[in-house]
Design a protein around this motif. Structure first.
Motif, PDB file in Angstrom:
ATOM      1  N   THR A 123      17.542  87.812 -28.600  1.00  0.00           N
ATOM      2  CA  THR A 123      17.383  88.938 -29.533  1.00  0.00           C
ATOM      3  C   THR A 123      17.195  88.489 -30.970  1.00  0.00           C
ATOM      4  OG1 THR A 123      19.779  89.165 -29.847  1.00  0.00           O
ATOM      5  CG2 THR A 123      18.785  90.406 -28.037  1.00  0.00           C
TER       6      THR A 123
ATOM      7  N   THR B  69      11.567  84.102 -32.251  1.00  0.00           N
ATOM      8  CA  THR B  69      12.198  85.409 -32.475  1.00  0.00           C
ATOM      9  C   THR B  69      11.644  86.078 -33.728  1.00  0.00           C
ATOM     10  OG1 THR B  69      14.065  84.448 -33.726  1.00  0.00           O
ATOM     11  CG2 THR B  69      14.341  84.706 -31.331  1.00  0.00           C
TER      12      THR B  69
ATOM     13  N   GLN C  28      20.100  90.017 -22.142  1.00  0.00           N
ATOM     14  CA  GLN C  28      19.815  89.953 -23.575  1.00  0.00           C
ATOM     15  C   GLN C  28      20.846  89.080 -24.288  1.00  0.00           C
ATOM     16  OE1 GLN C  28      18.876  93.475 -25.679  1.00  0.00           O
ATOM     17  NE2 GLN C  28      17.311  94.131 -24.220  1.00  0.00           N
TER      18      GLN C  28
ATOM     19  N   GLY D  96       9.662  88.889 -31.935  1.00  0.00           N
ATOM     20  CA  GLY D  96      10.741  89.866 -31.800  1.00  0.00           C
ATOM     21  C   GLY D  96      11.819  89.431 -30.841  1.00  0.00           C
ATOM     22  N   ARG D  97      11.608  89.629 -29.548  1.00  0.00           N
ATOM     23  CA  ARG D  97      12.595  89.276 -28.531  1.00  0.00           C
ATOM     24  C   ARG D  97      11.917  88.489 -27.411  1.00  0.00           C
ATOM     25  NH1 ARG D  97      17.111  93.984 -27.838  1.00  0.00           N
ATOM     26  NH2 ARG D  97      17.622  94.194 -30.055  1.00  0.00           N
TER      27      ARG D  97
ATOM     28  N   TYR E 163      19.677  83.386 -31.448  1.00  0.00           N
ATOM     29  CA  TYR E 163      18.310  82.872 -31.530  1.00  0.00           C
ATOM     30  C   TYR E 163      18.131  81.631 -30.670  1.00  0.00           C
ATOM     31  CZ  TYR E 163      20.203  79.584 -35.015  1.00  0.00           C
ATOM     32  OH  TYR E 163      20.935  78.615 -35.659  1.00  0.00           O
TER      33      TYR E 163
ATOM     34  N   VAL F 209      16.519  87.007 -22.503  1.00  0.00           N
ATOM     35  CA  VAL F 209      15.774  87.462 -23.670  1.00  0.00           C
ATOM     36  C   VAL F 209      16.599  87.150 -24.918  1.00  0.00           C
ATOM     37  CG1 VAL F 209      14.811  89.455 -24.887  1.00  0.00           C
ATOM     38  CG2 VAL F 209      14.620  89.302 -22.398  1.00  0.00           C
TER      39      VAL F 209
END
Length: 314
Positions: free
Chosen positions: A15, A84, A172, A88-89, A176, A13
């Protein structure tokens, strides 16, 4: 901790930047606008160099190759940056993450080598003008450009391969795009050895090119200072100024992130600095190389007249 179950395909993911919700749409539009301008300006240089005979010199050949590289380089990271801002994520499959890691590093190290080749071109043009046409023949240009691509894509196999082989306990990625330092922070094992190997490979690849550039421009500086008139010295310096500016931007930001051993920077620092060499430099390169460049402006006029004439005939 946000741990991954190793029995199912890993998904990371991204962030991105921790911007407030209302700011994200504006950041998305600004990023998209700069991205489109970057693609358009670099593509314009590629077409202009191919279309105008007045730019059929080694310097503009390498500039066209650099612009071609920048189109791919900026496209390797900006789409995930846009995601992103928009989502968002966003998740990214592990295979896609490692492919992005390899693409960014291979294209980045290719740019290091290409900038060194461009410095060699300016060195030969100024220090050995009589032999320059023979030394920088079309065959030599193609060979040097090809060698830069091969060197970059070969060197990037080491950091990308070692990172992809790591076991990961978290998903996570504090960035980017998928980069070395944020990915190694997610590993289940000690990555100190990997960091040293990455630092050595990237340090040698970028450091050797940077030292070569300094040496070549040292020779250029000595040759220029020996020129008899101030006008000739100013003209010689002007052909190198844009290249030196790009070298300072690209190498300065890349050294801070990678040569200081990946993983040693505070979280958030590396992704901010990465914007310089993955996003800002590709955007500024066409401006730096063409601003106040009389040859490029003349070529634009010639091509515009030719296109206008062709349209009027139809």
């Amino acid at each position: 901790m946000d741990r991954l179950n190793r029995t199912w395909p890993q998904t990371f993911v991204l962030t991105g930047f921790g911007a407030p919700g209302p700011v994200r749409p504006l950041a998305f539009l600004a990023t998209l606008g700069v991205y489109v301008l970057t693609l358009a300006s670099n593509s314009f240089i590629i077409v202009l160099v191919q279309a105008d005979a007045g730019l059929s010199t080694p310097m503009y050949f390498f500039l066209g190759v650099l612009s071609f590289l920048e189109v791919w380089y900026v496209s390797a990271t900006v789409p995930t940056l846009l995601l992103t801002w928009l989502r968002g994520r966003p998740p990214i499959p592990a295979a896609g993450c490692f492919l992005q890691l390899y693409a960014v590093h291979s294209l980045g190290m290719t740019e290091c080598s290409l900038l060194a080749v461009m410095a060699l071109d300016r060195h030969l043009a100024i220090c050995r003008p009589l032999h320059y046409p023979a030394l920088m023949s079309r065959k030599a240009q193609l060979g040097l450009a090809g060698a830069a691509w091969v060197a970059g894509f070969s060197a990037a196999l080491v950091p990308a391969g070692l990172t992809a082989a790591l076991p990961f306990c978290r998903k996570q990625v504090a960035h980017y795009f998928c980069d070395l330092a944020p990915l190694m922070r997610l590993a289940c094992v000690d990555t100190a050895w990997h960091a040293r190997v990455h630092g050595a490979v990237i340090g040698v690849a970028t450091g050797c090119n940077f030292v070569l550039i300094l040496g070549l421009y040292g020779g250029v500086l000595r040759a220029v200072l020996k020129l008899p008139s101030a006008a000739s010295r100013a003209k010689a310096f002007s052909t190198c100024a844009s290249h030196v500016t790009v070298v300072a931007l690209f190498f300065g930001s890349a050294f801070v992130v990678y040569v200081g051993l990946p993983g040693s920077q505070a979280e958030g620092t590396d992704k901010c600095i990465a914007l310089v060499y993955t996003f800002l430099t590709p955007f500024l390169n066409p401006i730096i190389y063409t601003l106040r460049n009389k040859e490029v402006r003349a070529a634009v006029k010639r091509v515009t007249i030719r296109v206008g004439t062709a349209l009027n005939q139809h």
